[in-house]
Motif scaffolding. Sequence first.
Motif, PDB file in Angstrom:
ATOM      1  N   THR A 144      19.699 -20.149   9.470  1.00 21.77           N
ATOM      2  CA  THR A 144      20.429 -21.331   9.923  1.00 21.77           C
ATOM      3  C   THR A 144      19.623 -22.087  10.964  1.00 21.77           C
ATOM      4  O   THR A 144      19.559 -23.324  10.948  1.00 21.77           O
ATOM      5  N   LEU A 145      18.993 -21.350  11.878  1.00 18.16           N
ATOM      6  CA  LEU A 145      18.179 -21.985  12.914  1.00 18.16           C
ATOM      7  C   LEU A 145      16.999 -22.724  12.290  1.00 18.16           C
ATOM      8  O   LEU A 145      16.695 -23.856  12.671  1.00 18.16           O
ATOM      9  N   ALA A 146      16.351 -22.094  11.309  1.00 16.74           N
ATOM     10  CA  ALA A 146      15.212 -22.732  10.649  1.00 16.74           C
ATOM     11  C   ALA A 146      15.652 -23.989   9.906  1.00 16.74           C
ATOM     12  O   ALA A 146      14.995 -25.034   9.976  1.00 16.74           O
ATOM     13  N   TYR A 147      16.790 -23.904   9.203  1.00 18.86           N
ATOM     14  CA  TYR A 147      17.294 -25.080   8.497  1.00 18.86           C
ATOM     15  C   TYR A 147      17.622 -26.199   9.485  1.00 18.86           C
ATOM     16  O   TYR A 147      17.318 -27.371   9.233  1.00 18.86           O
ATOM     17  N   SER A 148      18.241 -25.838  10.625  1.00 20.50           N
ATOM     18  CA  SER A 148      18.632 -26.839  11.618  1.00 20.50           C
ATOM     19  C   SER A 148      17.406 -27.556  12.184  1.00 20.50           C
ATOM     20  O   SER A 148      17.453 -28.752  12.464  1.00 20.50           O
ATOM     21  N   TYR A 149      16.303 -26.817  12.322  1.00 20.81           N
ATOM     22  CA  TYR A 149      15.064 -27.434  12.798  1.00 20.81           C
ATOM     23  C   TYR A 149      14.526 -28.410  11.755  1.00 20.81           C
ATOM     24  O   TYR A 149      14.133 -29.540  12.087  1.00 20.81           O
ATOM     25  N   VAL A 150      14.510 -28.001  10.503  1.00 19.25           N
ATOM     26  CA  VAL A 150      14.025 -28.873   9.430  1.00 19.25           C
ATOM     27  C   VAL A 150      14.903 -30.112   9.319  1.00 19.25           C
ATOM     28  O   VAL A 150      14.398 -31.241   9.158  1.00 19.25           O
ATOM     29  N   GLU A 151      16.214 -29.941   9.412  1.00 15.83           N
ATOM     30  CA  GLU A 151      17.125 -31.085   9.314  1.00 15.83           C
ATOM     31  C   GLU A 151      16.846 -32.086  10.419  1.00 15.83           C
ATOM     32  O   GLU A 151      16.817 -33.300  10.184  1.00 15.83           O
TER      33      GLU A 151
END
Length: 300
Positions: free
Chosen positions: A17-24
């Motif tokens: 989730t943290l990685a996705y939030s960074y990409v978003e």
Amino acid sequence: MRLGRLLTATTALGLGTLAYSYVEATRRFVVRELTVPALPAGRDPIRVLHLSDIHLVPDQAPKRAWLRSLANLEPDLVIDTGDNLAHHGSVGPLVQDLGPLLEVPGAFVFGSNDYFAPHRKNPAAYLSGGTGVDRGGEWEREKDLPYELLRAELSSGGWLDLNNARGELTVNGTRLAFTGVDDPHLRYDRLDPTPADASADLRIGVAHAPYLRVLDTFNATGNELILAGHTHGGQLQVPGYGALVTNCDLDTKRANGLHTHRTEGNDASWLHVSAGCGTSPFTPFRFCCRPEATVLTLTG
């Protein structure tokens, strides 16, 4: 063993989730399009590009490429609702990336991160839902960003400086009257109770942070359209629920998007709150709240 697997799965989910939030936050930029029936009947439409919360750092290549692409939208009017900077060297890159947009009729106000560089702070303080009314000494330090240079650059092509000021523009044959305030989050706003120019075809209120005292005054003085930013749309949204906080006293149901605002005895104003296209460089995360610019097509 079962507990170990559960902990492993929970950790993996959290990291994912943290990685996705960074990409978003750093890659998934979007342009949203909305129609606002705010003009007098029979007037030609006006395409308004609403930019907010860019929080630019010079090495943000994907964001800068996206900003440069916005000129292809060919708006009739650009409104910038502040928090443009996140680095002392960002004014030049910002001007370069806005490029032809600075030659389009426009207007701007400042946010706190046009005056003060961001710094590390506990993210839990934001998620606690504080309104920013009592900020202690956070903003008592000396202004450390080149806001006067930013003001000069944004004004050089004709954009109106609406920080505690009024102005007017004629766009596509329609006369627009603006009332703006400096950043309400810093309590720099100087609210003017004088009614907006009744002879204009449309009256527009512009602020960085959509505090209720500002929205109430804009509505009560006859502004049919209000534009603001600051909230980042909550930055982290819960699917099916929405934003948890707004970082001001606006309700979370209006953390971003097109809504209305009305005070007793007055007609409702259209209210657009931009979720913005950036974050503090110290918290480069968004979840279910993509960085955005918005094209508002004003119609009769």
